[in-house]
Scaffold this active site. Structure first.
Site, PDB file in Angstrom:
ATOM      1  N   ASN A 119      35.549  39.896  25.056  1.00  0.00           N
ATOM      2  CA  ASN A 119      34.142  39.085  25.125  1.00  0.00           C
ATOM      3  C   ASN A 119      32.890  40.132  24.586  1.00  0.00           C
ATOM      4  O   ASN A 119      32.022  39.590  23.790  1.00  0.00           O
ATOM      5  CB  ASN A 119      33.814  38.955  26.575  1.00  0.00           C
ATOM      6  CG  ASN A 119      34.780  38.040  27.020  1.00  0.00           C
ATOM      7  OD1 ASN A 119      34.875  36.955  26.492  1.00  0.00           O
ATOM      8  ND2 ASN A 119      35.130  38.315  28.520  1.00  0.00           N
ATOM      9  N   PHE A 177      39.972  31.345  22.652  1.00  0.00           N
ATOM     10  CA  PHE A 177      39.210  32.657  22.249  1.00  0.00           C
ATOM     11  C   PHE A 177      40.373  34.001  22.260  1.00  0.00           C
ATOM     12  O   PHE A 177      40.290  34.602  21.467  1.00  0.00           O
ATOM     13  CB  PHE A 177      38.050  32.950  23.010  1.00  0.00           C
ATOM     14  CG  PHE A 177      37.345  34.478  22.756  1.00  0.00           C
ATOM     15  CD1 PHE A 177      37.523  35.404  23.421  1.00  0.00           C
ATOM     16  CD2 PHE A 177      36.572  34.637  21.626  1.00  0.00           C
ATOM     17  CE1 PHE A 177      36.893  36.703  23.336  1.00  0.00           C
ATOM     18  CE2 PHE A 177      35.995  35.606  21.441  1.00  0.00           C
ATOM     19  CZ  PHE A 177      35.921  36.786  22.075  1.00  0.00           C
ATOM     20  N   ASN A 178      40.654  34.081  23.531  1.00  0.00           N
ATOM     21  CA  ASN A 178      41.893  35.263  23.798  1.00  0.00           C
ATOM     22  C   ASN A 178      42.783  35.111  22.570  1.00  0.00           C
ATOM     23  O   ASN A 178      43.278  36.386  22.195  1.00  0.00           O
ATOM     24  CB  ASN A 178      42.331  35.256  25.183  1.00  0.00           C
ATOM     25  CG  ASN A 178      41.372  35.510  26.050  1.00  0.00           C
ATOM     26  OD1 ASN A 178      40.389  36.222  25.794  1.00  0.00           O
ATOM     27  ND2 ASN A 178      41.642  35.205  27.618  1.00  0.00           N
ATOM     28  N   HIS A 208      38.061  30.405  34.260  1.00  0.00           N
ATOM     29  CA  HIS A 208      39.176  30.830  33.531  1.00  0.00           C
ATOM     30  C   HIS A 208      40.098  32.032  34.338  1.00  0.00           C
ATOM     31  O   HIS A 208      40.934  31.667  34.764  1.00  0.00           O
ATOM     32  CB  HIS A 208      39.132  31.108  32.222  1.00  0.00           C
ATOM     33  CG  HIS A 208      38.467  30.459  31.136  1.00  0.00           C
ATOM     34  ND1 HIS A 208      38.674  29.163  30.841  1.00  0.00           N
ATOM     35  CD2 HIS A 208      37.128  30.727  30.971  1.00  0.00           C
ATOM     36  CE1 HIS A 208      37.698  28.675  30.028  1.00  0.00           C
ATOM     37  NE2 HIS A 208      36.686  29.450  29.799  1.00  0.00           N
ATOM     38  N   ASP A 209      39.726  32.944  34.409  1.00  0.00           N
ATOM     39  CA  ASP A 209      40.361  34.254  34.516  1.00  0.00           C
ATOM     40  C   ASP A 209      41.174  34.293  36.063  1.00  0.00           C
ATOM     41  O   ASP A 209      42.171  34.668  36.143  1.00  0.00           O
ATOM     42  CB  ASP A 209      39.784  35.565  34.160  1.00  0.00           C
ATOM     43  CG  ASP A 209      39.570  35.667  32.686  1.00  0.00           C
ATOM     44  OD1 ASP A 209      38.721  36.464  32.154  1.00  0.00           O
ATOM     45  OD2 ASP A 209      40.185  34.761  32.049  1.00  0.00           O
ATOM     46  N   ASP A 269      38.881  41.716  29.566  1.00  0.00           N
ATOM     47  CA  ASP A 269      37.786  41.958  28.723  1.00  0.00           C
ATOM     48  C   ASP A 269      36.617  41.649  29.449  1.00  0.00           C
ATOM     49  O   ASP A 269      35.759  40.872  29.057  1.00  0.00           O
ATOM     50  CB  ASP A 269      37.719  41.235  27.442  1.00  0.00           C
ATOM     51  CG  ASP A 269      38.084  39.751  27.429  1.00  0.00           C
ATOM     52  OD1 ASP A 269      37.526  39.194  26.567  1.00  0.00           O
ATOM     53  OD2 ASP A 269      38.365  39.360  28.646  1.00  0.00           O
ATOM     54  N   THR A 294      43.680  38.943  30.958  1.00  0.00           N
ATOM     55  CA  THR A 294      42.884  37.760  30.749  1.00  0.00           C
ATOM     56  C   THR A 294      41.946  37.930  29.723  1.00  0.00           C
ATOM     57  O   THR A 294      40.901  37.403  29.712  1.00  0.00           O
ATOM     58  CB  THR A 294      41.972  37.742  32.176  1.00  0.00           C
ATOM     59  OG1 THR A 294      41.412  39.075  32.234  1.00  0.00           O
ATOM     60  CG2 THR A 294      42.710  37.532  33.378  1.00  0.00           C
ATOM     61  N   ASP A 339      36.385  37.689  33.969  1.00  0.00           N
ATOM     62  CA  ASP A 339      37.510  38.768  34.472  1.00  0.00           C
ATOM     63  C   ASP A 339      37.206  39.502  35.645  1.00  0.00           C
ATOM     64  O   ASP A 339      37.927  39.828  36.453  1.00  0.00           O
ATOM     65  CB  ASP A 339      37.407  39.619  33.076  1.00  0.00           C
ATOM     66  CG  ASP A 339      37.962  39.154  31.963  1.00  0.00           C
ATOM     67  OD1 ASP A 339      37.019  38.377  31.220  1.00  0.00           O
ATOM     68  OD2 ASP A 339      38.900  39.402  31.379  1.00  0.00           O
TER      69      ASP A 339
HETATM   70  O1  RIB Z   1      38.671  31.453  26.273  1.00  0.00           O
HETATM   71  C1  RIB Z   1      38.322  31.842  27.707  1.00  0.00           C
HETATM   72  C2  RIB Z   1      38.568  33.501  27.743  1.00  0.00           C
HETATM   73  O2  RIB Z   1      38.080  34.361  26.880  1.00  0.00           O
HETATM   74  C3  RIB Z   1      38.504  33.948  29.132  1.00  0.00           C
HETATM   75  O3  RIB Z   1      39.443  35.039  29.493  1.00  0.00           O
HETATM   76  C4  RIB Z   1      36.952  34.732  28.709  1.00  0.00           C
HETATM   77  O4  RIB Z   1      36.846  35.817  29.789  1.00  0.00           O
HETATM   78  C5  RIB Z   1      37.248  35.403  27.502  1.00  0.00           C
HETATM   79  O5  RIB Z   1      37.980  36.621  27.585  1.00  0.00           O
HETATM   80 CA    CA Z   2      38.737  37.305  29.845  1.00  0.00          CA
END
Ligand code: RIB
Ligand code: CA
Length: 313
Positions: A44, A169-170, A243-244, A15, A128, A20
């Site tokens: 996102n 979040f994901n 993160h990704d 996203d 991701t 990403d």
């Molecule tokens: O919580 C972080 C994740 O949520 C990452 O992948 C960020 O890009 C969002 O997608």
């Molecule tokens: Ca992401």
């Protein structure tokens, strides 16, 4: 003369999203990987923007990797989004080139099914974002579950969340999709927040990327500096956790990471802990592990790898 191994076929599902986008760049800078396609999902920001952002990121490096748009909403819960983190475009910050092409007609889930069926046992999925596209693929074609080589997911958390106290979040974006994936039997490596928060993009780690003196270096430094703003305000950190791209780095240099097998179940109760990845660290359930949960990250090693690879673009 030793022959180098064939590149590992991967599909990037995400996203975009600042992190990403860096994962797309790192994957394309790494000859160990063959990126079969980029599939996009809501997350996102909305699907139209994440798809445009994927095309824009690929245009930055002149890549013709096909992009396949997927889910524009979760399976059941209302759609969330994270403009507060990534800006209205989903890639706020540096000026980026305009996308020069459209996404393919085929739906992301159908692309995943096709590629896994054509290459049984070979394809690694790097999601991701929310797991909706993977869940749709697994429900449309249950036969592919034993044929997916591995899923390396950025999502969930061993401990606290970043969107609710319980949920990352994901995972929260589509808890039902995440539970479908975790109960699919596909080998999963989970990069939760407990791991990704070890890899903060501090100014000291951004500087060598900008010092590459390339367009890609300047854009990535700009993305990371924008990404830092939310995390500085929210957490008081020096930067944003990248993160990704850790998912791609795991394939390139697994020695940078420590993992532990454990049973993971996603809370789909709809209550205050919905979307939490309940990780059975002490095997209290007696359930067999269904995931490798990343516990340790060599952050300096990761940024050295990322910087070197970005320098090739
Ligand atoms: O919580 C972080 C994740 O949520 C990452 O992948 C960020 O890009 C969002 O997608
Ligand atoms: Ca992401």
């Amino acid at each position: 003369m030793s022959l180098s191994p064939l590149p590992r076929p991967v599909i990037l599902d995400g996203d975009p999203g600042h992190d990403d986008a860096v994962n797309i760049l790192l994957s394309h800078a790494s000859p160990e990987l063959e990126v079969l396609g980029v599939t996009t999902t809501f997350g996102n920001v909305g699907l139209d923007k994440t798809t445009r952002n994927a095309l824009t990121t690929l245009a930055l490096i002149g890549s013709q990797t096909p992009v396949y748009a997927g889910a524009d909403r979760p399976l059941l819960v209302p759609r969330l989004s994270a403009e507060s983190v990534h800006g209205q475009t989903g890639l706020d910050g540096p000026l980026l080139p305009s996308a020069t092409r459209e996404a393919e007609i085929l739906h992301a889930a159908l692309f995943i099914i096709r590629e896994v069926r054509v290459r049984p046992g070979e394809v690694t999925l790097l999601p991701t974002g929310p797991l909706t596209n993977l869940a749709l693929a697994l429900r449309l074609a249950p036969d592919i579950a034993p044929q997916v080589r591995q899923i390396i997911w950025m999502g969930g958390s061993l401990d606290v969340g970043n969107w609710t106290p319980a949920a990352e979040f994901n995972a929260l974006c589509d808890p039902h999709a995440a539970q479908i994936v975790f109960s699919s039997g596909v080998p999963i490596t989970m990069f939760g927040l407990n791991a990704t928060h070890q890899a903060v993009a501090t100014p000291e780690r951004i500087a060598p990327i900008r010092a590459l003196g390339t367009t890609v270096g300047e854009v990535v430094a700009g993305l990371l500096e924008f990404f830092a703003e939310h995390h500085r305000e929210r957490y008081g950190w020096e930067g944003g956790p990248l993160h990704d791209p850790l998912t791609c780095a795991y394939l390139l240099a697994p020695e940078l990471f420590g993992t532990q097998p454990m049973y993971v179940e996603v809370d789909i109760s709809g209550g205050p802990s919905s979307g939490r990845t309940n990780c059975d660290l002490w095997n209290l359930t007696g359930r067999a592990p269904n995931a490798e949960v990343v516990m340790t990250v060599d952050a300096d090693g990761f940024y050295a790898l990322l910087t070197e690879r970005l320098g090739r673009l």
